[in-house]
Design a protein around this motif. Structure first.
Motif, PDB file in Angstrom:
ATOM      1  N   LYS A   1       0.828  -1.204   0.000  1.00 34.35           N
ATOM      2  CA  LYS A   1       0.000   0.000   0.000  1.00 34.35           C
ATOM      3  C   LYS A   1       0.865   1.257   0.000  1.00 34.35           C
ATOM      4  N   VAL A   2       0.580   2.156  -0.931  1.00 36.42           N
ATOM      5  CA  VAL A   2       1.235   3.462  -1.006  1.00 36.42           C
ATOM      6  C   VAL A   2       0.177   4.523  -0.746  1.00 36.42           C
ATOM      7  N   ALA A   3       0.336   5.268   0.347  1.00 40.06           N
ATOM      8  CA  ALA A   3      -0.618   6.321   0.695  1.00 40.06           C
ATOM      9  C   ALA A   3      -0.102   7.670   0.220  1.00 40.06           C
ATOM     10  N   THR A   4      -1.011   8.533  -0.169  1.00 36.00           N
ATOM     11  CA  THR A   4      -0.659   9.908  -0.498  1.00 36.00           C
ATOM     12  C   THR A   4      -1.475  10.845   0.387  1.00 36.00           C
ATOM     13  N   VAL A   5      -0.819  11.877   0.886  1.00 32.06           N
ATOM     14  CA  VAL A   5      -1.507  12.973   1.585  1.00 32.06           C
ATOM     15  C   VAL A   5      -1.076  14.232   0.849  1.00 32.06           C
ATOM     16  N   LEU A   6      -1.700  14.470  -0.287  1.00 29.22           N
ATOM     17  CA  LEU A   6      -1.269  15.516  -1.208  1.00 29.22           C
ATOM     18  C   LEU A   6      -2.465  16.244  -1.809  1.00 29.22           C
TER      19      LEU A   6
ATOM     20  N   ALA B   1      -5.316   1.167   6.524  1.00 23.36           N
ATOM     21  CA  ALA B   1      -4.946   0.786   5.161  1.00 23.36           C
ATOM     22  C   ALA B   1      -3.665  -0.032   5.092  1.00 23.36           C
ATOM     23  N   ASP B   2      -2.994  -0.223   6.232  1.00 16.66           N
ATOM     24  CA  ASP B   2      -1.709  -0.944   6.255  1.00 16.66           C
ATOM     25  C   ASP B   2      -0.691  -0.287   5.323  1.00 16.66           C
TER      26      ASP B   2
END
Length: 509
Positions: free
Chosen positions: A56-61, A100-101
């Motif tokens: 999982k790759v999260a973005t906060v953008l 979301a791991d």
């Protein structure tokens, strides 16, 4: 059987249409060949950090080149993108990133401090905090990692259509956010079916001014890449830049939520005469009030579409060819989709009778991430129970009434907020309105109207005017609450729970 996956879309365009303009963001203008090389760099940088199939790759953008390219980089790796609203803070970030791991998070200098505040409670490895701009302690420079990475194609993973591609977290308007899972097959269906429904072709120019972490953005985001047309992304919505970009880029297709449409309609240059390339304006995210819909159709004949749908994956489309004729409708199910209106026992309602909207479609979510009970409650025998109320006419067109949750029961009678909102928006002093219910000692609940004004009028005058124009006594509003700005989520939806809380607080003062 050939897998219906999206990991190869960009690669194919780069190979067969390398010089076609693919992506515009500010001063950045990339052809498909240039975009593909840049996305490959991101994919190879992620791969070097240990990201592979299923990670999982999260973005906060906010909207940015990096956020856009992340969608396609993770696709090439078979990884899973978790795009998060940059408005989330504190415990919300902890809940979402851990739920979301997430194995890696990509953010910018403006939002890094909010992640630093909660870092000790996150499961993300120390080396996998990446910053797209600037320098801060304990953050990896994405720019440096991107520069050092190869621009050749990363190894192609073994993928099939059922493999998970993204987790979209719900807006949280009906409780704690849920991670809605979409597979490669589901996003393939978005690309193909909505390109067809919206008449998108390789020569189209799509502009998007809302946040692309909102699932509604995928209605043109995925078709743009599938078809291989030009995608113009704005950092955020603001009327003047939107109007300028529509004109300067020769935009053919754009999505606007109702609050954005209302803002644009206040500008006389927002017409087909001034913007002659426009072929499609889609209203999505919330019902567009009939008064605004009629004005938009008048200004842009034969271009207006409306979509009703859920991130979970059932949708109807009102086509431009019938939008003037079926002004109050949100359309019909598109290809390979089915819809029913059912009562509380699950039995199908007759034509024109209000009930819960349920549907099934090839772009239905596989469920809520790590929430099997909530999945089983929402999806029963392959049908998504939307929690929304509506009815169909004799032609099978859907008319929305509202959310079950927003239904106001006053004196034992059902009161639908949308019916009252349609009346109030007609007053020339009102720019924006939302009606919600609050407890009442005699009637159980009573309607309250929150409004944003563009002209001076007292709350009592507006309340009296509204109640005089409503058809039934049980619809009458008890109060008007004036707001300078409505509380909204990243998708532009008005948060009625926040309005109810604000009203309750005002009574305590």
């Amino acid at each position: 059987m050939y897998p219906l996956t999206i990991n190869h879309w960009l690669t194919q365009h780069a190979q067969f249409r390398p010089n076609h303009l693919a992506f515009v963001f500010g001063d950045t203008r990339l052809t498909f060949a240039e975009l593909n090389r840049s996305v490959n760099r991101m994919a190879n940088a992620l791969r070097a950090a240990g990201i592979g199939k299923g990670n999982k790759v999260a973005t906060v953008l906010p909207n940015s080149r990096e956020l856009y390219e992340a969608f396609w980089a993770v696709a090439k790796l078979g990884a899973v993108l978790v795009p998060m609203s940059p408005m989330v803070r504190g415990q919300g970030l902890i809940n979402l990133l851990n739920d979301a791991d997430s194995g890696l998070v990509l953010t910018d200098a403006d939002h890094a401090p909010f992640l630093d505040e909660v870092r000790s409670e996150l499961v993300i490895p120390v080396a996998n905090y990446w910053l797209t701009d600037g320098e801060q302690p304990n953050w990896q420079s994405y720019s440096a990692l991107w520069q050092a990475a190869s621009e050749v194609e990363p190894p192609t993973p073994e993928l099939d259509g059922d493999d998970l591609y993204n987790i979209m977290y719900s807006s949280g308007t009906t409780g704690l956010p849920k991670g809605i899972m979409h597979s490669h097959f589901v996003r393939s269906m978005y690309g193909t079916l909505f390109a067809n429904a919206y008449r998108i072709r390789p020569e189209s120019v799509i502009m998007h001014s809302g946040s692309i972490v909102f699932n509604g953005a995928m209605l043109t985001f995925m078709p743009a890449m599938f078809i291989g047309c030009t995608y113009v992304l704005l950092k955020e919505f603001s009327v003047q830049p939107v109007l300028q970009t529509l004109a300067s880029e020769g935009v053919t297709h754009t999505i606007l939520v109702p609050t954005q449409i209302a803002s644009c309609l206040r500008y006389p240059d927002f017409t087909i005469d001034k913007l002659p390339t426009i072929e499609y304006i889609l209203s999505v995210g919330a019902p567009l009030l009939n008064e605004q819909k009629a004005e938009l159709i008048r200004r842009f004949p034969n271009t207006f579409y409306e979509l009703y749908g859920l991130t979970e994956g059932f949708m109807t489309v009102l086509d431009k060819t019938v939008s003037a004729e079926k002004t109050g409708s949100v359309g019909r199910p598109i290809w390979f989709s089915e819809m029913k209106i059912v009562d509380d026992t699950g039995c199908e309602c007759p034509t024109s009778e209000v009930g819960e909207i349920i549907g099934r479609a090839p772009f239905l979510t596989s469920g809520y991430y790590k929430k099997p009970d909530q999945t089983a409650d929402a999806i029963r025998n392959g049908w998504l129970y939307t929690g929304d109320l509506g009815y169909v006419d004799d032609d099978g067109y859907l008319f929305l009434v509202g959310r079950k949750k927003d239904l106001i029961i006053s004196g034992g009678v059902n009161v639908y907020p949308k019916d009252i909102e349609e009346i109030i928006i007609r007053h020339p002093a009102v720019a924006e309105v939302a009606v919600f219910g609050v407890p009442h000692p005699d009637w159980g609940e009573t309607p309250i109207a929150a409004v944003r004004l563009i002209e001076g009028i007292s709350v009592n005058e507006l309340k009296d005017w509204t109640n005089q124009h409503l058809e039934a006594r049980y619809q009458k509003i008890s109060a008007v609450m004036l707001l300078d700005e409505f509380p909204k989520n990243v998708a532009g939806k008005v948060l009625k729970t926040a309005l109810q809380e604000r009203y309750s607080e005002s009574l305590k003062r």
